[in-house]
Design an enzyme around this catalytic site. Structure first.
Site, PDB file in Angstrom:
ATOM      1  N   ARG A  35      -5.599  13.181   6.651  1.00 28.87           N
ATOM      2  CA  ARG A  35      -4.518  12.525   6.016  1.00 28.87           C
ATOM      3  C   ARG A  35      -4.748  12.745   4.403  1.00 28.87           C
ATOM      4  O   ARG A  35      -5.662  12.483   3.893  1.00 28.87           O
ATOM      5  CB  ARG A  35      -4.431  10.993   6.432  1.00 28.87           C
ATOM      6  CG  ARG A  35      -3.520  10.168   5.478  1.00 28.87           C
ATOM      7  CD  ARG A  35      -3.615   8.684   5.903  1.00 28.87           C
ATOM      8  NE  ARG A  35      -2.994   7.786   5.140  1.00 28.87           N
ATOM      9  CZ  ARG A  35      -3.487   6.878   4.273  1.00 28.87           C
ATOM     10  NH1 ARG A  35      -4.635   6.678   4.289  1.00 28.87           N
ATOM     11  NH2 ARG A  35      -2.608   5.990   3.519  1.00 28.87           N
ATOM     12  N   ARG A  76       6.050  -4.466  -7.899  1.00 27.48           N
ATOM     13  CA  ARG A  76       4.777  -4.837  -8.516  1.00 27.48           C
ATOM     14  C   ARG A  76       5.603  -5.638  -9.495  1.00 27.48           C
ATOM     15  O   ARG A  76       6.655  -5.604 -10.169  1.00 27.48           O
ATOM     16  CB  ARG A  76       3.889  -3.799  -9.173  1.00 27.48           C
ATOM     17  CG  ARG A  76       3.238  -2.951  -8.169  1.00 27.48           C
ATOM     18  CD  ARG A  76       2.223  -2.209  -8.961  1.00 27.48           C
ATOM     19  NE  ARG A  76       1.581  -1.198  -8.045  1.00 27.48           N
ATOM     20  CZ  ARG A  76       0.520  -1.660  -6.965  1.00 27.48           C
ATOM     21  NH1 ARG A  76      -0.015  -2.663  -7.292  1.00 27.48           N
ATOM     22  NH2 ARG A  76       0.125  -0.381  -6.310  1.00 27.48           N
ATOM     23  N   LYS A 217       6.329   4.965   9.128  1.00 29.85           N
ATOM     24  CA  LYS A 217       5.169   3.780   8.943  1.00 29.85           C
ATOM     25  C   LYS A 217       5.797   2.543   9.084  1.00 29.85           C
ATOM     26  O   LYS A 217       6.782   2.229   8.347  1.00 29.85           O
ATOM     27  CB  LYS A 217       4.530   3.913   7.619  1.00 29.85           C
ATOM     28  CG  LYS A 217       3.544   5.410   7.487  1.00 29.85           C
ATOM     29  CD  LYS A 217       3.027   5.577   6.276  1.00 29.85           C
ATOM     30  CE  LYS A 217       2.033   4.240   5.740  1.00 29.85           C
ATOM     31  NZ  LYS A 217       1.623   4.455   4.359  1.00 29.85           N
ATOM     32  N   THR A 275      -5.219   1.394   9.625  1.00 29.78           N
ATOM     33  CA  THR A 275      -5.499   0.257   8.519  1.00 29.78           C
ATOM     34  C   THR A 275      -7.117  -0.913   8.957  1.00 29.78           C
ATOM     35  O   THR A 275      -6.766  -1.519   9.994  1.00 29.78           O
ATOM     36  CB  THR A 275      -4.500  -0.923   8.202  1.00 29.78           C
ATOM     37  OG1 THR A 275      -3.310  -0.005   8.028  1.00 29.78           O
ATOM     38  CG2 THR A 275      -4.784  -1.462   6.814  1.00 29.78           C
TER      39      THR A 275
END
Length: 470
Positions: A35, A76, A217, A275
């Site tokens: 990846r 953010r 995803k 993850t």
């Protein structure tokens, strides 16, 4: 060289693993697909890694998959006075569209799509959920919120909005530039971050076409609500438990993981679990027992692949992390309960390509050491893998790109070879390859699946048992 396991390993490349000698060490240790995380690194960095992997592929004579993971839209806050501010439960704070170096009355949130979509009662999570606030009022350029979970808010921390669907493309300007670069390099898979709805997949597909496989995803609750359509429009799925675990309750993540694996098996699409799988191995040579159990659970669920992130990208023990994941997979797949658990989670009979499905049952009935699948697009091999047979699948294709993408598919050992042209050619080629690749010996019975006319995608219609070498 073939793996003595069925599930695949995806290893993220980063500063700890980008050197050619380390990439080789990771592949030998068990990595099947690499990846490239485009949230970090330059185009030059990724090009060097890509070239090193392709050189390694030629050296070892084995296809290796490369997955490009796009950053996606990162939401953010801006900067705050003194770099941080503390908030406590029950306190009122305000987010504003503009401004710089704000305080509790004016925390910069430079994302107009949030102000257009958020409603009273919605929640904002800051810094991976360490701060949780509830929207109690809003205007065109401000959001008033009450703090439910307090902590310290510092500059540029990420914001998650679990109950809000944003009018936001999953492809930023950076993503589009990265995607064009990745496709020019020749990546095998492209992972689309922060998918919210099926339209996101269509947008990405319009840019990618058939030049690479498209991975959805799953990290947003809104994606879970439209999951069947998203899976249908994808070529593979990644269960990205980091952001997903921030936006849905922690206790729901394991069940959602099982649902997603089952849905992908039903749809004949590879699924990756990702993850924090061996997170402690970023700094330690061994994982916790809980992490080992987490990897094993994904294998018992029937996932096609499990993924290492920082463990192999920036950790102190990248090779050991791959070796450990390989050992956990092999141990799990050889456990006495593994087959019965897989069978208990069987996704149901597929109504198409009966010969591909029957191959798995027939191979087990005659104790064949392997199934040989001649496949143009990879679909025949995927349909066999859907049954999670007890024997390996030797997936033979003339297409180099398909051979590389099959490095993500459960149970598939992919080989690139010239197209077959007749039944005699099929038997001879199958016999030659199963022996050359170390799956069978002279006089063994193996199951062969192909399509007539040979070499044409979507024609799986032929099932034969052959005696190797005869």
């Amino acid at each position: 060289m073939h793996r003595y396991r069925r599930a695949k390993i995806v290893a993220t490349v980063g500063p700890a693993s980008a050197a050619p000698e380390m990439l080789k060490a990771l592949f030998v240790a068990g990595a099947d697909t690499f990846r490239l995380n485009f949230s970090h690194g330059t185009h030059e960095d990724h090009a060097k890694v890509h070239a090193a992997i392709r050189t390694l592929e030629q050296e070892l004579g084995r296809p290796i998959g490369i997955l490009q993971d796009l950053q996606g839209p990162k939401i953010r806050i801006g900067t705050v006075k003194d770099g941080k501010l503390s908030v406590t439960p029950g306190e009122r704070i305000r987010f504003v569209l503009g401004g710089a170096e704000g305080d509790k009355e004016a925390i910069p949130l430079p994302h107009p799509e949030i102000f257009a979509a958020v409603m009273p009662g919605h929640h904002l999570l800051l810094d991976d959920g360490r701060v949780r606030v509830k929207v109690v009022g809003l205007g065109s350029d401000y959001i008033d919120a009450e703090v439910e979970i307090g902590s310290v808010i510092s500059n540029r921390k990420g914001v998650n909005l679990p109950g809000t669907v944003l009018d936001l493309s999953p492809l930023t300007a950076k993503d589009r530039a990265d995607l064009a670069f990745g496709l020019e390099l020749g990546v095998d898979w492209v992972a689309l971050s922060f998918v919210q709805q099926p339209g996101d997949m269509l947008e990405a597909r319009g840019l990618i076409g058939d030049r690479a496989g498209l991975v959805a995803k799953i990290e947003k609750p809104s994606a879970l609500e439209k999951i069947d359509d998203i899976i249908r429009l994808s070529d593979a799925v990644m269960v990205a438990r980091g952001d997903l675990g921030v936006e849905i309750p922690h206790e729901e993540v394991p069940g959602r993981q099982k649902e997603l694996v089952r849905a992908c098996r039903l749809a004949v699409k590879p699924v990756i679990i990702a993850t924090q799988m061996l997170d402690s191995m970023i700094n330690a040579p061994t994982p916790t027992r809980a992490e080992a159990s987490d990897v094993a659970t994904a294998i018992y669920d029937g996932a096609d692949a499990v993924m290492l992130s920082a463990e192999s990208a920036s950790g102190l023990y990248p090779r050991e992390a791959v070796e450990m994941m390989d050992r956990i997979i092999r141990s799990t797949e050889h456990h006495k309960l593994y087959r019965s658990i897989l069978q208990a989670t069987e996704a149901g009979e597929e109504q198409t390509a009966p010969h591909a499905v029957a191959a798995a049952d027939l191979a087990e009935a005659i104790h064949a050491p392997a199934i040989v699948a001649f496949t143009s697009s990879g679909t025949t091999a995927a349909r066999i893998a859907r049954k999670r047979p007890a024997v390996p699948i030797l997936a033979v294709t003339a297409d180099r790109d398909v051979a590389r993408r099959l490095c993500l598919l459960w149970g598939a050992h992919s080989v690139q070879a010239a197209d077959i042209a007749s039944y005699d050619d099929m038997v001879a080629r199958a016999s030659e390859l199963v022996m050359a690749e170390g799956f069978a010996n002279q006089s063994d019975l193996v199951v062969v699946v192909a399509g007539v006319p040979f070499g044409k995608a979507g024609t799986t219609n032929n099932l034969r048992v052959i005696e190797v070498g005869r």
